[in-house]
Scaffold this active site. Structure first.
Site, PDB file in Angstrom:
ATOM      1  N   PRO A 257       0.802  -1.241   0.000  1.00  0.00           N
ATOM      2  CA  PRO A 257       0.000   0.000   0.000  1.00  0.00           C
ATOM      3  C   PRO A 257       0.827   1.280   0.000  1.00  0.00           C
ATOM      4  O   PRO A 257       0.331   2.337  -0.383  1.00  0.00           O
ATOM      5  CB  PRO A 257      -0.817  -0.109   1.301  1.00  0.00           C
ATOM      6  CG  PRO A 257      -0.113  -1.124   2.132  1.00  0.00           C
ATOM      7  CD  PRO A 257       0.551  -2.072   1.174  1.00  0.00           C
ATOM      8  N   ASN A 258       2.078   1.236   0.432  1.00  0.00           N
ATOM      9  CA  ASN A 258       2.867   2.467   0.489  1.00  0.00           C
ATOM     10  C   ASN A 258       3.777   2.669  -0.712  1.00  0.00           C
ATOM     11  O   ASN A 258       4.583   3.602  -0.727  1.00  0.00           O
ATOM     12  CB  ASN A 258       3.725   2.499   1.761  1.00  0.00           C
ATOM     13  CG  ASN A 258       2.874   2.570   3.007  1.00  0.00           C
ATOM     14  OD1 ASN A 258       2.907   1.661   3.824  1.00  0.00           O
ATOM     15  ND2 ASN A 258       2.100   3.633   3.134  1.00  0.00           N
TER      16      ASN A 258
ATOM     17  N   HIS B  57      15.398  21.305  -5.145  1.00  0.00           N
ATOM     18  CA  HIS B  57      14.556  20.105  -5.193  1.00  0.00           C
ATOM     19  C   HIS B  57      13.687  20.120  -6.436  1.00  0.00           C
ATOM     20  O   HIS B  57      12.982  21.101  -6.689  1.00  0.00           O
ATOM     21  CB  HIS B  57      13.667  20.006  -3.944  1.00  0.00           C
ATOM     22  CG  HIS B  57      12.867  18.744  -3.913  1.00  0.00           C
ATOM     23  ND1 HIS B  57      11.495  18.711  -3.761  1.00  0.00           N
ATOM     24  CD2 HIS B  57      13.244  17.442  -4.065  1.00  0.00           C
ATOM     25  CE1 HIS B  57      11.076  17.447  -3.791  1.00  0.00           C
ATOM     26  NE2 HIS B  57      12.118  16.656  -3.976  1.00  0.00           N
ATOM     27  N   HIS B  58      13.782  19.066  -7.226  1.00  0.00           N
ATOM     28  CA  HIS B  58      12.946  18.901  -8.423  1.00  0.00           C
ATOM     29  C   HIS B  58      12.180  17.593  -8.326  1.00  0.00           C
ATOM     30  O   HIS B  58      12.723  16.528  -8.637  1.00  0.00           O
ATOM     31  CB  HIS B  58      13.819  18.859  -9.696  1.00  0.00           C
ATOM     32  CG  HIS B  58      14.476  20.153 -10.030  1.00  0.00           C
ATOM     33  ND1 HIS B  58      15.560  20.233 -10.889  1.00  0.00           N
ATOM     34  CD2 HIS B  58      14.208  21.430  -9.653  1.00  0.00           C
ATOM     35  CE1 HIS B  58      15.920  21.506 -11.011  1.00  0.00           C
ATOM     36  NE2 HIS B  58      15.122  22.249 -10.269  1.00  0.00           N
ATOM     37  N   GLU B  59      10.940  17.650  -7.855  1.00  0.00           N
ATOM     38  CA  GLU B  59      10.089  16.452  -7.888  1.00  0.00           C
ATOM     39  C   GLU B  59       9.430  16.436  -9.273  1.00  0.00           C
ATOM     40  O   GLU B  59       8.647  17.324  -9.602  1.00  0.00           O
ATOM     41  CB  GLU B  59       9.039  16.520  -6.780  1.00  0.00           C
ATOM     42  CG  GLU B  59       7.980  15.416  -6.844  1.00  0.00           C
ATOM     43  CD  GLU B  59       8.569  14.021  -6.852  1.00  0.00           C
ATOM     44  OE1 GLU B  59       9.191  13.629  -5.870  1.00  0.00           O
ATOM     45  OE2 GLU B  59       8.427  13.306  -7.888  1.00  0.00           O
TER      46      GLU B  59
ATOM     47  N   HIS C  44      16.079  10.517  -6.202  1.00  0.00           N
ATOM     48  CA  HIS C  44      15.169   9.629  -5.475  1.00  0.00           C
ATOM     49  C   HIS C  44      14.289   8.919  -6.497  1.00  0.00           C
ATOM     50  O   HIS C  44      14.106   9.416  -7.605  1.00  0.00           O
ATOM     51  CB  HIS C  44      14.339  10.414  -4.462  1.00  0.00           C
ATOM     52  CG  HIS C  44      15.097  10.651  -3.191  1.00  0.00           C
ATOM     53  ND1 HIS C  44      14.568  10.408  -1.953  1.00  0.00           N
ATOM     54  CD2 HIS C  44      16.371  11.062  -3.002  1.00  0.00           C
ATOM     55  CE1 HIS C  44      15.487  10.680  -1.036  1.00  0.00           C
ATOM     56  NE2 HIS C  44      16.586  11.085  -1.642  1.00  0.00           N
ATOM     57  N   GLU C  45      13.792   7.739  -6.103  1.00  0.00           N
ATOM     58  CA  GLU C  45      13.106   6.861  -7.067  1.00  0.00           C
ATOM     59  C   GLU C  45      13.972   6.749  -8.329  1.00  0.00           C
ATOM     60  O   GLU C  45      13.511   6.992  -9.447  1.00  0.00           O
ATOM     61  CB  GLU C  45      11.689   7.351  -7.406  1.00  0.00           C
ATOM     62  CG  GLU C  45      10.759   7.431  -6.212  1.00  0.00           C
ATOM     63  CD  GLU C  45      11.004   8.662  -5.350  1.00  0.00           C
ATOM     64  OE1 GLU C  45      11.266   9.731  -5.911  1.00  0.00           O
ATOM     65  OE2 GLU C  45      10.961   8.549  -4.116  1.00  0.00           O
TER      66      GLU C  45
ATOM     67  N   GLU D  41      18.443   7.482  -3.633  1.00  0.00           N
ATOM     68  CA  GLU D  41      17.623   6.791  -2.658  1.00  0.00           C
ATOM     69  C   GLU D  41      17.674   5.323  -3.112  1.00  0.00           C
ATOM     70  O   GLU D  41      18.669   4.657  -2.940  1.00  0.00           O
ATOM     71  CB  GLU D  41      16.225   7.384  -2.645  1.00  0.00           C
ATOM     72  CG  GLU D  41      15.346   6.804  -1.568  1.00  0.00           C
ATOM     73  CD  GLU D  41      13.906   7.261  -1.711  1.00  0.00           C
ATOM     74  OE1 GLU D  41      13.289   7.505  -0.695  1.00  0.00           O
ATOM     75  OE2 GLU D  41      13.396   7.344  -2.852  1.00  0.00           O
TER      76      GLU D  41
ATOM     77  N   GLU E 150      12.091   7.724   5.430  1.00  0.00           N
ATOM     78  CA  GLU E 150      10.719   8.230   5.288  1.00  0.00           C
ATOM     79  C   GLU E 150       9.663   7.162   5.601  1.00  0.00           C
ATOM     80  O   GLU E 150       8.580   7.487   6.078  1.00  0.00           O
ATOM     81  CB  GLU E 150      10.505   8.781   3.873  1.00  0.00           C
ATOM     82  CG  GLU E 150      10.668   7.739   2.780  1.00  0.00           C
ATOM     83  CD  GLU E 150      10.628   8.330   1.364  1.00  0.00           C
ATOM     84  OE1 GLU E 150      10.995   9.500   1.195  1.00  0.00           O
ATOM     85  OE2 GLU E 150      10.236   7.603   0.438  1.00  0.00           O
TER      86      GLU E 150
HETATM   87  C1  NOJ Z   1       9.785  10.789  -2.225  1.00  0.00           C
HETATM   88  C2  NOJ Z   1      11.171  11.057  -1.756  1.00  0.00           C
HETATM   89  O1  NOJ Z   1      11.824   9.870  -1.394  1.00  0.00           O
HETATM   90  C3  NOJ Z   1      11.109  12.004  -0.597  1.00  0.00           C
HETATM   91  O2  NOJ Z   1      12.387  12.218  -0.057  1.00  0.00           O
HETATM   92  C4  NOJ Z   1      10.463  13.279  -1.032  1.00  0.00           C
HETATM   93  O3  NOJ Z   1      10.289  14.102   0.093  1.00  0.00           O
HETATM   94  C5  NOJ Z   1       9.110  13.047  -1.686  1.00  0.00           C
HETATM   95  N1  NOJ Z   1       9.190  12.008  -2.648  1.00  0.00           N
HETATM   96  C6  NOJ Z   1       8.590  14.298  -2.362  1.00  0.00           C
HETATM   97  O4  NOJ Z   1       9.376  14.601  -3.462  1.00  0.00           O
HETATM   98 CA    CA Z   2      11.096   7.459  -2.059  1.00  0.00          CA
END
Ligand code: NOJ
Ligand code: CA
Length: 710
Positions: A196-197, A415-417, A485-486, A504, A510
């Site tokens: 689920p996560n 930070h670039h999501e 990350h990812e 990551e 987290e």
């Molecule tokens: C998942 C990342 O692992 C986490 O570090 C981040 O805060 C969130 N995504 C939002 O981008």
């Molecule tokens: Ca993550």
């Protein structure tokens, strides 16, 4: 990068031309003579190898070199060995930042030139080191074909028994699974579908991700991974329980109906096997890095290894939100869940973190949620175009924060999501990196939460491997370092592109903030150290002092003692290490800094030397590292849920020098669940001859700083 060639010995062109059949077997032996690879063709002209370690077979007859292509005949047999070429090298190279300064690259290799009766060609190259082996394929130009869509590759790893395996499911989308410790015959990846996560997960087969680590009944450790994953698909390992073998299973794409488009001539990644008698040697091994090419981007001094704080954990534990609008709840990944606006990335909050960093000698500050788009990223299925990497929210004064950080000597980390919309990111990259440089920013944490857009692509498929590489290449031209990350897993490419500083690619801290399964169990870190960490630096984000954080979330907690949180700075390698907790959690109620915080201030992030003093996979590990630019040493030890009394021999210290040792350890009543905050700090003078004993509580650990006594 400074590339130091101490001694190079290269010779090639040894020869043998022969037909298939019995006389096709050949051997390659490691420089120390302990590892031998035998390569041959069987009666059907099918390539295979075996591997022995100190004369005992560790990899039994394993077939390799099989390929299937879309619209073209594949091959896996009827080969003839045309010739072979041997080579050797012994040279050293320097890491611009790393677990150690100098790396010895010492191997014997052989390249086998194979051909089918219809003149199709395949070369197989083996490199045999003292700490393991690597092999890769070269697909030379073929008559009338210049590109091929690979639909399957066969590289087998046949075991000699039903070994103990530390594995995680072979997911094409994510590496954020727990590791499982089972016999090979008990591997069941399918059971872990649909966690689920996990915001994106796809486990098509009973397979494992790499690195996967094994222990034989005789006590030999093996770890399978790959090196130099470039323009190809991630290799998972399919489980054949009856034959006790792993076979490569590449991550695919529903858009191409295959795994990887290759232009001929093409070289695949290396398939690697680390072999060790001591579990700790797996961590000290530099096999995967050595199988990569030298630095191609030159000087990376624009990146300084550092500790950093961040507007980050407060969102994960629900104190604040990424979005200003208060319309998303990221930690449950539920569309439409209203969280109420508690925007974390405000000018005022950023300045508070800057003050804290500056007062404590912490170089970096990460600010998540500074840019527009966060209200939509969870709340829409079409995340194309959602994020903007240049426009701050109105309550975040970018220029004011930048100026304040500069005045206080703090470097802001961008930070670039991308929300897994890589095409949106690629469109904005030039402008976004120009914006960063204008504001004096040298590194960026990227993120790829959610299913990849377009549908049919996966995080670990070739299309995304190309994207991650494109980001690295582009960032290098702007002198920018990347912490993804990812991500796609590290395969040692940080040697070639040292602006790829960390990733990551595991269940990080987290999960302790919000996972519905209770977070990372105590055995997580002692397993990660011998599995995920073999691939490269980990942005785990240690440093939680408020272990239970009940005032924010009653149902979640960190499953370690406080002392173990300190140990993570040494045990888990990364040139960037976060102090992830809220600044206020590093203080005692009387307003003084917590005494255990001193270790985090002191500990290094860049190392001349790393020694794994002791350890057992999934159980415990103790690592000592010597800091670059100082004479200090740091030691970290962690244990799983078993209490442990650990001897630490200081024989790694240089002879004749006394050190002041400060021990940050679990208190007598410490326990990860019942009493995580019980700690003790002791000091002693030690030298090369001392052996001391430290007790680790269940889920606990210890950290030691060692400064020379003048
Ligand atoms: C998942 C990342 O692992 C986490 O570090 C981040 O805060 C969130 N995504 C939002 O981008
Ligand atoms: Ca993550």
């Amino acid at each position: 990068m400074r590339y130091l060639l101490l001694a190079a010995l290269l010779f090639s062109a040894l020869f043998t031309s022969c037909n298939k059949a019995a006389d096709t077997t050949d051997t390659i032996v490691s420089p120390d003579g302990k590892i031998t690879v035998q390569f041959g063709l069987n009666d059907e002209g099918r390539p295979y190898y075996t591997c022995t370690y100190e004369s005992a077979v560790v990899i039994d007859t394993s077939y390799i070199g099989g390929f299937e292509f879309k619209g073209h005949p594949g091959f896996d047999q009827d080969f003839t060995l045309m010739k072979s070429e041997a080579a050797s090298a012994k040279e050293t190279w320097e890491m611009p930042w790393g677990e150690q300064k100098t790396v010895l690259d010492h191997y014997n290799s052989k390249k086998f030139f194979l051909e089918t009766p219809d003149r199709r060609r395949l070369n197989v190259i083996f490199k045999v080191y003292d700490d393991g082996i690597g092999f890769r394929y070269e697909l030379p130009s073929q008559i009338n074909v210049d590109s091929l869509l690979v639909t399957a590759e066969t590289s087998e790893f046949k075991l000699t028994g039903d070994h103990q395996v530390w594995w995680q499911p072979g997911d094409w989308d994510i590496y954020e699974h727990l590791y499982h410790a089972t016999k090979f015959s008990e591997i069941d990846a399918i059971k872990y579908r649909n966690h689920p996560n996990l915001n994106a997960t796809y486990i098509p087969f009973n397979a494992v991700n790499t690195p996967v680590t094994l222990k034989t009944a005789e006590g030999i450790y093996l770890s399978f991974h790959e090196a130099n994953l470039t323009d190809y698909a991630d290799m998972t390992l399919l489980v054949d329980k009856d034959a006790l073998k792993f076979t490569s299973g590449l991550a695919g794409s529903e858009r191409t109906g295959g795994k990887a488009w290759i232009s001929l001539p093409f070289k695949t990644p290396w398939r690697s096997i680390q072999i060790a008698k001591r579990a700790g040697d797996l961590i000290e091994s530099k096999l995967v890095l050595n199988l990569n090419e030298p630095n191609k981007i030159g000087d990376v001094s624009y990146f300084t290894p550092m500790k950093y704080v961040g507007i980050w954990w407060e969102m994960h534990i629900g104190k604040s939100t990424w979005d200003l609008e208060g319309s998303q709840d990221m930690t449950t990944f539920t569309q439409g869940a209203k969280s109420g606006s508690r925007h974390g990335a405000t000018t005022e909050n950023a300045m508070k973190y800057i003050d804290f960093a500056s007062a404590n000698g912490i170089r970096g500050l990460l600010v998540e949620g500074w840019n527009t788009g966060w209200d939509k990223w969870i709340n829409t299925d079409d995340r194309e175009g959602v994020f903007d990497f240049m426009t701050p929210y109105p309550d975040y004064d970018f220029d004011a924060v930048t100026a304040y950080a500069k005045e206080k000597g703090v470097e802001i980390i961008m930070h670039h999501e991308t929300s897994s919309a890589p095409r949106t990111y690629e469109k904005q990259m030039d402008e976004a990196y120009t914006f960063m440089k204008k504001h004096g920013m040298n590194s960026v944490k990227t993120g790829y939460v959610g299913k990849i857009i377009p549908a049919g692509e996966y995080h670990h498929g070739q299309w995304m491997v190309r994207h991650y590489q494109h980001v690295i290449d582009k960032a290098a031209t702007y002198k920018i370092a990347i912490n993804a990350h990812e991500p796609i897993k590290d395969t040692g490419l940080r040697r070639t592109y040292p602006n790829f500083i960390a990733r990551e690619g595991l269940r990080g801290q987290e999960f302790n903030a919000w996972a519905s399964d209770g977070g990372n169990p105590p055995a997580h870190i002692p397993t990660v150290a011998f599995t995920r960490m073999l691939s490269g630096p980990i942005d785990f984000t240690p440093g939680v002092f408020n272990i239970k954080f009940d005032e924010y979330k009653k149902e979640n907690q960190v499953n370690t003692t406080l002392a173990q949180q300190l140990a993570l700075y040494v045990v888990l390698y990364s040139p960037i290490q976060m102090l992830c907790d809220l600044p206020e959690h590093y203080y005692l109620p009387n307003g003084q800094l917590h005494p255990m915080f001193q270790f985090i201030r002191d500990v290094g992030v860049d190392w001349n030397e790393t020694k794994v003093l002791d350890g057992e996979v999934g159980d415990f590990v103790v690592i000592a590292r010597q800091e670059r630019g100082t004479d200090a040493w740091f030691v970290g030890g962690v244990t799983g849920d078993r209490e442990r009394t650990q001897e630490v021999s200081f024989s790694f210290l240089p002879k004749g020098q006394k050190y002041k040792a400060t021990f940050y350890a679990d208190g007598p009543k410490a326990h990860w669940n019942n009493n995580p905050l019980d700690y003790q700090i002791n000091t002693a003078e030690v030298d090369h001859n001392n052996i001391m004993t430290v007790r680790m509580a269940p889920g606990g650990g210890f950290a030691i700083s060692l400064f020379p006594v003048k």
